[in-house]
Design a protein around this motif. Structure first.
Motif, PDB file in Angstrom:
ATOM      1  N   LEU A  29       2.219  -3.419   2.128  1.00 21.83           N
ATOM      2  CA  LEU A  29       2.975  -2.635   2.855  1.00 21.83           C
ATOM      3  C   LEU A  29       4.270  -3.054   3.508  1.00 21.83           C
ATOM      4  CD1 LEU A  29      -0.209  -1.392   4.863  1.00 21.83           C
ATOM      5  CD2 LEU A  29       0.998  -0.060   3.250  1.00 21.83           C
ATOM      6  N   ASN A  30       4.249  -4.408   3.954  1.00 26.09           N
ATOM      7  CA  ASN A  30       5.538  -4.960   4.345  1.00 26.09           C
ATOM      8  C   ASN A  30       6.835  -5.061   3.162  1.00 26.09           C
ATOM      9  OD1 ASN A  30       4.381  -5.596   6.733  1.00 26.09           O
ATOM     10  ND2 ASN A  30       4.226  -7.703   6.385  1.00 26.09           N
ATOM     11  N   LEU A  31       6.317  -5.315   2.045  1.00 20.80           N
ATOM     12  CA  LEU A  31       7.431  -5.148   0.949  1.00 20.80           C
ATOM     13  C   LEU A  31       7.781  -3.729   0.884  1.00 20.80           C
ATOM     14  CD1 LEU A  31       5.537  -7.767  -1.491  1.00 20.80           C
ATOM     15  CD2 LEU A  31       7.737  -8.059  -0.569  1.00 20.80           C
ATOM     16  N   GLU A  32       6.702  -2.881   0.660  1.00 16.69           N
ATOM     17  CA  GLU A  32       7.157  -1.381   0.444  1.00 16.69           C
ATOM     18  C   GLU A  32       8.166  -0.843   1.375  1.00 16.69           C
ATOM     19  OE1 GLU A  32       4.630   1.629  -1.842  1.00 16.69           O
ATOM     20  OE2 GLU A  32       4.182   2.013   0.312  1.00 16.69           O
ATOM     21  N   LYS A  33       7.977  -1.228   2.794  1.00 13.78           N
ATOM     22  CA  LYS A  33       8.703  -0.846   4.022  1.00 13.78           C
ATOM     23  C   LYS A  33      10.198  -1.465   3.539  1.00 13.78           C
ATOM     24  CE  LYS A  33       5.240  -0.495   7.217  1.00 13.78           C
ATOM     25  NZ  LYS A  33       4.703  -0.867   8.643  1.00 13.78           N
ATOM     26  N   ARG A  93      -8.601   0.780   0.336  1.00 17.82           N
ATOM     27  CA  ARG A  93      -8.495   1.687   1.364  1.00 17.82           C
ATOM     28  C   ARG A  93      -7.767   1.303   2.787  1.00 17.82           C
ATOM     29  NH1 ARG A  93     -13.554  -1.194   1.957  1.00 17.82           N
ATOM     30  NH2 ARG A  93     -13.823  -1.905   3.934  1.00 17.82           N
ATOM     31  N   ARG A  94      -7.593  -0.223   2.703  1.00 13.00           N
ATOM     32  CA  ARG A  94      -6.941  -0.874   3.633  1.00 13.00           C
ATOM     33  C   ARG A  94      -5.340  -0.570   3.559  1.00 13.00           C
ATOM     34  NH1 ARG A  94     -10.286  -5.078   1.770  1.00 13.00           N
ATOM     35  NH2 ARG A  94     -11.552  -5.883   3.747  1.00 13.00           N
ATOM     36  N   LEU A  95      -4.929   0.034   2.385  1.00 14.56           N
ATOM     37  CA  LEU A  95      -3.515   0.354   2.131  1.00 14.56           C
ATOM     38  C   LEU A  95      -3.057   1.798   3.012  1.00 14.56           C
ATOM     39  CD1 LEU A  95      -3.327  -0.425  -1.558  1.00 14.56           C
ATOM     40  CD2 LEU A  95      -2.076  -1.693   0.272  1.00 14.56           C
ATOM     41  N   GLY A  96      -4.135   2.399   3.137  1.00 15.04           N
ATOM     42  CA  GLY A  96      -3.802   3.808   3.784  1.00 15.04           C
ATOM     43  C   GLY A  96      -3.104   4.738   2.888  1.00 15.04           C
ATOM     44  N   ALA A  97      -3.017   6.288   3.432  1.00 12.47           N
ATOM     45  CA  ALA A  97      -2.620   7.150   2.502  1.00 12.47           C
ATOM     46  C   ALA A  97      -0.872   6.806   2.389  1.00 12.47           C
ATOM     47  CB  ALA A  97      -2.737   8.475   3.230  1.00 12.47           C
ATOM     48  N   GLU A  98      -0.278   6.145   3.237  1.00  6.14           N
ATOM     49  CA  GLU A  98       1.064   6.102   3.113  1.00  6.14           C
ATOM     50  C   GLU A  98       1.608   5.195   2.027  1.00  6.14           C
ATOM     51  OE1 GLU A  98      -0.010   2.997   6.080  1.00  6.14           O
ATOM     52  OE2 GLU A  98      -0.707   4.895   5.337  1.00  6.14           O
ATOM     53  N   PHE A  99       0.799   4.434   1.350  1.00  5.49           N
ATOM     54  CA  PHE A  99       1.178   3.542   0.439  1.00  5.49           C
ATOM     55  C   PHE A  99       1.492   4.006  -0.985  1.00  5.49           C
ATOM     56  CE2 PHE A  99      -0.055   0.375  -3.066  1.00  5.49           C
ATOM     57  CZ  PHE A  99       0.905  -0.567  -2.966  1.00  5.49           C
ATOM     58  N   ASN A 100       2.760   3.918  -1.799  1.00  6.11           N
ATOM     59  CA  ASN A 100       3.255   4.465  -2.876  1.00  6.11           C
ATOM     60  C   ASN A 100       2.943   3.719  -3.892  1.00  6.11           C
ATOM     61  OD1 ASN A 100       3.860   7.212  -1.253  1.00  6.11           O
ATOM     62  ND2 ASN A 100       5.633   6.056  -0.387  1.00  6.11           N
ATOM     63  N   GLY A 101       2.514   2.451  -3.885  1.00  7.25           N
ATOM     64  CA  GLY A 101       2.514   1.512  -4.958  1.00  7.25           C
ATOM     65  C   GLY A 101       1.307   2.042  -5.813  1.00  7.25           C
ATOM     66  N   ARG A 102       1.194   0.865  -6.824  1.00  8.00           N
ATOM     67  CA  ARG A 102       0.185   1.274  -7.852  1.00  8.00           C
ATOM     68  C   ARG A 102      -0.952   0.357  -7.328  1.00  8.00           C
ATOM     69  NH1 ARG A 102       2.387  -0.219 -13.500  1.00  8.00           N
ATOM     70  NH2 ARG A 102       0.098   0.520 -14.183  1.00  8.00           N
ATOM     71  N   THR A 136       9.304  -2.008  -4.952  1.00 11.99           N
ATOM     72  CA  THR A 136       8.237  -1.475  -5.685  1.00 11.99           C
ATOM     73  C   THR A 136       7.048  -2.404  -5.640  1.00 11.99           C
ATOM     74  OG1 THR A 136       9.649  -0.001  -6.888  1.00 11.99           O
ATOM     75  CG2 THR A 136       7.282  -0.385  -7.913  1.00 11.99           C
ATOM     76  N   VAL A 137       5.649  -2.029  -5.424  1.00 11.03           N
ATOM     77  CA  VAL A 137       4.700  -2.958  -5.284  1.00 11.03           C
ATOM     78  C   VAL A 137       3.286  -2.510  -6.300  1.00 11.03           C
ATOM     79  CG1 VAL A 137       3.005  -4.082  -4.005  1.00 11.03           C
ATOM     80  CG2 VAL A 137       5.290  -3.564  -3.199  1.00 11.03           C
ATOM     81  N   ALA A 138       2.924  -3.292  -7.016  1.00 11.01           N
ATOM     82  CA  ALA A 138       1.693  -3.073  -7.652  1.00 11.01           C
ATOM     83  C   ALA A 138       0.574  -4.072  -6.962  1.00 11.01           C
ATOM     84  CB  ALA A 138       1.603  -3.214  -9.292  1.00 11.01           C
ATOM     85  N   ILE A 139      -0.663  -3.692  -6.722  1.00 11.26           N
ATOM     86  CA  ILE A 139      -1.695  -4.807  -6.083  1.00 11.26           C
ATOM     87  C   ILE A 139      -2.775  -4.518  -6.951  1.00 11.26           C
ATOM     88  CG2 ILE A 139      -2.308  -2.719  -4.291  1.00 11.26           C
ATOM     89  CD1 ILE A 139      -2.572  -5.092  -2.291  1.00 11.26           C
ATOM     90  N   ILE A 140      -3.500  -5.744  -7.053  1.00  9.08           N
ATOM     91  CA  ILE A 140      -4.547  -5.933  -7.939  1.00  9.08           C
ATOM     92  C   ILE A 140      -5.897  -6.417  -7.294  1.00  9.08           C
ATOM     93  CG2 ILE A 140      -5.660  -7.145  -9.939  1.00  9.08           C
ATOM     94  CD1 ILE A 140      -2.564  -7.825 -10.742  1.00  9.08           C
ATOM     95  N   ASP A 141      -6.940  -5.717  -7.275  1.00  6.56           N
ATOM     96  CA  ASP A 141      -8.282  -6.041  -6.818  1.00  6.56           C
ATOM     97  C   ASP A 141      -9.372  -5.850  -7.547  1.00  6.56           C
ATOM     98  OD1 ASP A 141      -8.843  -7.305  -3.595  1.00  6.56           O
ATOM     99  OD2 ASP A 141     -10.538  -6.378  -4.681  1.00  6.56           O
ATOM    100  N   ARG A 142     -10.230  -6.528  -7.686  1.00 14.07           N
ATOM    101  CA  ARG A 142     -11.626  -6.497  -8.396  1.00 14.07           C
ATOM    102  C   ARG A 142     -12.529  -5.326  -7.913  1.00 14.07           C
ATOM    103  NH1 ARG A 142     -14.322 -11.951  -9.396  1.00 14.07           N
ATOM    104  NH2 ARG A 142     -15.569 -10.726 -10.961  1.00 14.07           N
TER     105      ARG A 142
END
Length: 216
Positions: A12-16, A32-41, A20-26
């Protein structure tokens, strides 16, 4: 890699900041921690798997941060990003201080704790120029933390001070502050704190942002 408290805060900080951000998690529920405002992948998968990294378009990435909850996963992912995909700006979150010191010496910067981690990762992977730490009462002299080009690695700090016409206040190495000693050289991961006249700061920033071996 990692969408826990650190990873989501960092994304979120980088996007602000306009990146452009892509975040990976298994675990897809972690997004859900990113919220609706996150526009990255949002990429579901194992962060050190080459196919997962390719799906996240790591080939066009400027930087990679491994901030999952596992030391082993973070260091493997950081090494794959650097050694397989050639990403220069890589940082890993390591919980074990002893292991963190080892990986620092191998040239992989490491960090720890939540808000501090997110802030420190941003500073290490995003060009931001000098960061003022203190200014004298007249505003003429500033103590700044200045990022240095990798070409300065191995150069004696006495030469760095002479070339930039500044005074080295202290060095932060492996998370600890130390005063420069005779013969001490700049190592990858060192944070350099300089005392500089404000009207000379831009010049010093430009010098340290360039490879000294390319200077005339």
């Amino acid at each position: 890699m990692g969408c826990g408290r650190v990873g989501s805060t960092l994304a979120l900080n980088l996007e602000k900041l306009g990146h452009t951000v892509a975040i990976i998690d298994r675990d897809p529920s972690s997004f859900r921690r990113l919220g609706a405002e996150f526009n990255g992948r949002r990429i579901e998968g194992i962060g050190f798997d080459r196919r997962t990294l390719t799906a996240a378009d790591i080939g066009s990435a400027y930087a990679f941060a491994a901030v999952s909850s596992g030391d082993n996963s973070n260091i493997i992912a950081a090494r794959v990003a650097r050694e397989t995909f050639g990403i220069e700006h890589v940082v890993a979150r390591i919980y074990d201080p002893g292991r963190a010191e080892i990986y620092q010496r191998l040239g992989i910067p490491t960090v720890a704790t939540v808000k501090w981690t997110a802030d420190q990762v941003v500073q290490r992977i995003v060009p931001q120029g000098a960061r003022a730490v203190h200014t004298d009462a007249s505003g003429q002299v500033v103590l700044v933390e200045v990022p240095a080009h990798l070409g300065w690695v191995g150069m004696p700090y006495a030469d760095l001070a002479a070339r930039t016409a500044s005074r080295i206040a202290y060095i932060t190495r492996l998370g600890e502050g130390t005063l420069p000693k005779d013969g001490m050289v700049h190592q990858q991961g060192d944070l350099v704190h300089l005392l500089v006249r404000r009207d000379q700061l831009h010049r010093v920033e430009q010098q340290l942002a360039q490879d000294p071996r390319g200077e005339a």
